[in-house]
Write an enzyme that holds these catalytic residues in place. Sequence first.
Site, PDB file in Angstrom:
ATOM      1  N   SER A   1       1.734  -3.818   5.573  1.00  0.00           N
ATOM      2  CA  SER A   1       2.387  -4.974   4.972  1.00  0.00           C
ATOM      3  C   SER A   1       3.102  -4.538   3.709  1.00  0.00           C
ATOM      4  O   SER A   1       2.752  -3.528   3.093  1.00  0.00           O
ATOM      5  CB  SER A   1       1.352  -6.046   4.625  1.00  0.00           C
ATOM      6  OG  SER A   1       0.562  -5.642   3.512  1.00  0.00           O
ATOM      7  N   ASP A   2       4.129  -5.305   3.320  1.00  0.00           N
ATOM      8  CA  ASP A   2       4.683  -5.075   1.998  1.00  0.00           C
ATOM      9  C   ASP A   2       3.686  -5.621   0.977  1.00  0.00           C
ATOM     10  O   ASP A   2       2.747  -6.346   1.318  1.00  0.00           O
ATOM     11  CB  ASP A   2       6.050  -5.748   1.855  1.00  0.00           C
ATOM     12  CG  ASP A   2       6.922  -5.043   0.823  1.00  0.00           C
ATOM     13  OD1 ASP A   2       6.375  -4.337  -0.044  1.00  0.00           O
ATOM     14  OD2 ASP A   2       8.154  -5.204   0.873  1.00  0.00           O
ATOM     15  N   TRP A   3       3.900  -5.275  -0.274  1.00  0.00           N
ATOM     16  CA  TRP A   3       2.957  -5.586  -1.356  1.00  0.00           C
ATOM     17  C   TRP A   3       2.652  -7.095  -1.398  1.00  0.00           C
ATOM     18  O   TRP A   3       3.507  -7.903  -1.731  1.00  0.00           O
ATOM     19  CB  TRP A   3       3.556  -5.127  -2.677  1.00  0.00           C
ATOM     20  CG  TRP A   3       2.661  -5.269  -3.875  1.00  0.00           C
ATOM     21  CD1 TRP A   3       2.236  -6.433  -4.434  1.00  0.00           C
ATOM     22  CD2 TRP A   3       2.092  -4.221  -4.660  1.00  0.00           C
ATOM     23  NE1 TRP A   3       1.444  -6.174  -5.526  1.00  0.00           N
ATOM     24  CE2 TRP A   3       1.340  -4.819  -5.692  1.00  0.00           C
ATOM     25  CE3 TRP A   3       2.150  -2.834  -4.600  1.00  0.00           C
ATOM     26  CZ2 TRP A   3       0.659  -4.077  -6.654  1.00  0.00           C
ATOM     27  CZ3 TRP A   3       1.474  -2.093  -5.559  1.00  0.00           C
ATOM     28  CH2 TRP A   3       0.736  -2.713  -6.570  1.00  0.00           C
ATOM     29  N   GLY A   4       1.430  -7.450  -1.032  1.00  0.00           N
ATOM     30  CA  GLY A   4       1.003  -8.838  -1.127  1.00  0.00           C
ATOM     31  C   GLY A   4       1.578  -9.766  -0.075  1.00  0.00           C
ATOM     32  O   GLY A   4       1.397 -10.990  -0.167  1.00  0.00           O
TER      33      GLY A   4
END
Length: 761
Positions: A317-320
């Site tokens: 996933s991308d950050w958060g």
Amino acid sequence: MKKPFLGCNKEIQTKPKAKSFEILLKSPLFIFFILLINTPGLYAQSVNKKQSMLYKDPNAKIEDRINDLISRMTLEEKIQQTNQLTYGKNANANNIQLSKNATSPEIGSLIYRSINPVFRNDIMRKAMNESRLGIPILMGFDVIHGYRTVYPIPLAQACSWNPQLVEEAAAVAAKESRLSGVDWTFSPMVDVARDPRWGRVSEGYGEDPYANAVFGVASVKGYQGKNLSDPYSIAACLKHYIGYSLSEGGRDYRYADVSAQTMWETFMPPYEAGIKAGVATVMSAFNDISGVPASANNYTLTEILKDRWKHDGFVVSDWGSIENLIPQGFAKDKKEATLKSFTAGVEMDMVDNLYVENLPQLVKEGKISEAQINEAVKRILRLKFRLGLFDKPYVEELPEKDRYYQPASMATASKLAEESMVLLKNNNQTLPLSKSIKQIALIGPMVKDSINLMGSWEGQGIASSVETLYAGFTKEFKGKATLNYAKGCAFDGDDESGFAAALAIAQKSDVVIICMGEKKGWSGENATRSTIALPAIQEKLVAELKKTGKPIILILSNGRPIELGRLDKSADAMLEIWQPGIAGGSPVAGLISGRLNPSGKLAITFPLTTGQIPTYYNMRESARPKLGGYQDIPTAPMYWFGHGLNYTNFTYGKVILSNASIKKDEKITASVEITNSGKMDGKETALWFIADPVASITRPVKELKFFEKQSLKAGETKTFKFEIDPMRDLSFPDANGMRHLEAGDFYLMINDQKVKFEIVD
């Protein structure tokens, strides 16, 4: 009462009942025991077999090692592999020991922000020695356009039209990264970007799907090398999958209305090319794709990526972005966000910590099976095995001088910067500078700047390593001309107090070179701008200097296309240098002096004004081609995709086709002779376009299908060729991604030529 057997009662030990002894002699277990102790090596082999761990055998097949390791792991250990955290907020020496102690030895991955291989090895040693099974940690970092040796931003790299140079730069970045402890980069970004208000336009390769595919593949090859287990290879990551650059209004993290047709013909091609090239990982995007967020989209993450394209790596996933499913209205809480993201096909959770918090309970409730966990973990372990981390978990601990700024690396940085720069305008042969010029005014906030020349996502670059424009000019014109410097103004604000000094040195100089542009933080993530014009203070400085009557040369350093309509009125020449990295000073000065010949061409269109957005070369035709334009400004942009001037003349001969009519399973070879008819050696990029005027699904006015860059000496002629494969170059996808090749007329377009050919049934 009988005494309990304590192992010391001789009577019980030495006088067993006869019947019991006979039974013991006939026992299969007893017979097996006698065989073990009387057969040389058999007992030892049995013990060794019991203790053998196949996953530690470097000679075993990777899939066998993965299956063996999975069979030994607890559910908790498996879930830890899906977790990625950062070791600390920064690489401050005071935080390092604390961060190391706080790191779980069983975590799957860390975002590693230090440049210290000793510290990296300490963390890895903790994982190998203190975790139950000794599973190495995957170290990731945002190596976007160089690690310590910072190269031009990716948008600039595409303007070089030199994939080989881009591959070389990525290979250097990989070597520096690996020697510093990084195994994995979150690069390349292959989001086709057509809205320059979006800050992350700087991180990709422009507006064309084919160009993004070619340069994305070049980067993957550079990062990953011939084999991921090679000592200087790192894993690449295609991002941001998918449609992220269509965020409404160019505003980061927003909704993206992506039709199925647009997804398949514009956004999917670079990703599919990267998957075919063997990219190790993919990153899911922040954006909501037409109602289903990218980080919980089963169609894109599983049906396409895994089932159709057979990608055997993993998705991070991308950050958060998993927790972002809650504000996006797709999940009611963290637990549901975990369920939806994991089951859609995201194997690793970047910094949310949601998988560790929620997967155990979801398995307990039967909403996620352990078999699904196993499949996700296998994908993560597969990369670790391919990188050779199980067999060689530690990196060589070399001093910085042996890792960074090596001569070959700096040569690549300089060459890529040179070929990325685009000569936008050159009225009356203002450039290159005449040798008669003896006084040069260097004015503007970018002249002595260092940090902003590196651009956003500068990796581990440091300002002190940057060759400034002033340093480059000083070296280039030493003994030839005098440099007169004044800053003139800041990047923004309204302080005009420096104008007077700038005007004074302009008056006494033969030519005025104004160096301006954007700060590095004005582009990149979360750097949306409502206008792509430079701040008014910079434009006003140029207008004032124009009043001197001296020739005006603009050097532009920016991370996106900028609005040049007003500046164009004041400038005699304009050179777009983008954000060239640490080795841009000398190439810029060399292009201005004429020691070097510009060869860059735009990989993205420059709108005339912000109000023209979106405008890009491969739009579809209007229902009324002569109507529907703007009433207050021209409809054509300032500079189209592919624009770029040079100091020589390239003359194109007549395009020759090997056949004007072919069947669908045949091929056509197109060739054209290009002559350097000028007096200076140079490089020319031939851009080949295809137009399909009538189709069951309407096509863009033209589409780039091939390009080739060659060096030509003055007076030299070379042949440029393009082999047209109908299924590859003339077919088009439908809304399900199925390709269609239809008979009919087509046009091949190059330079100012348009040649007709046909496909027959």
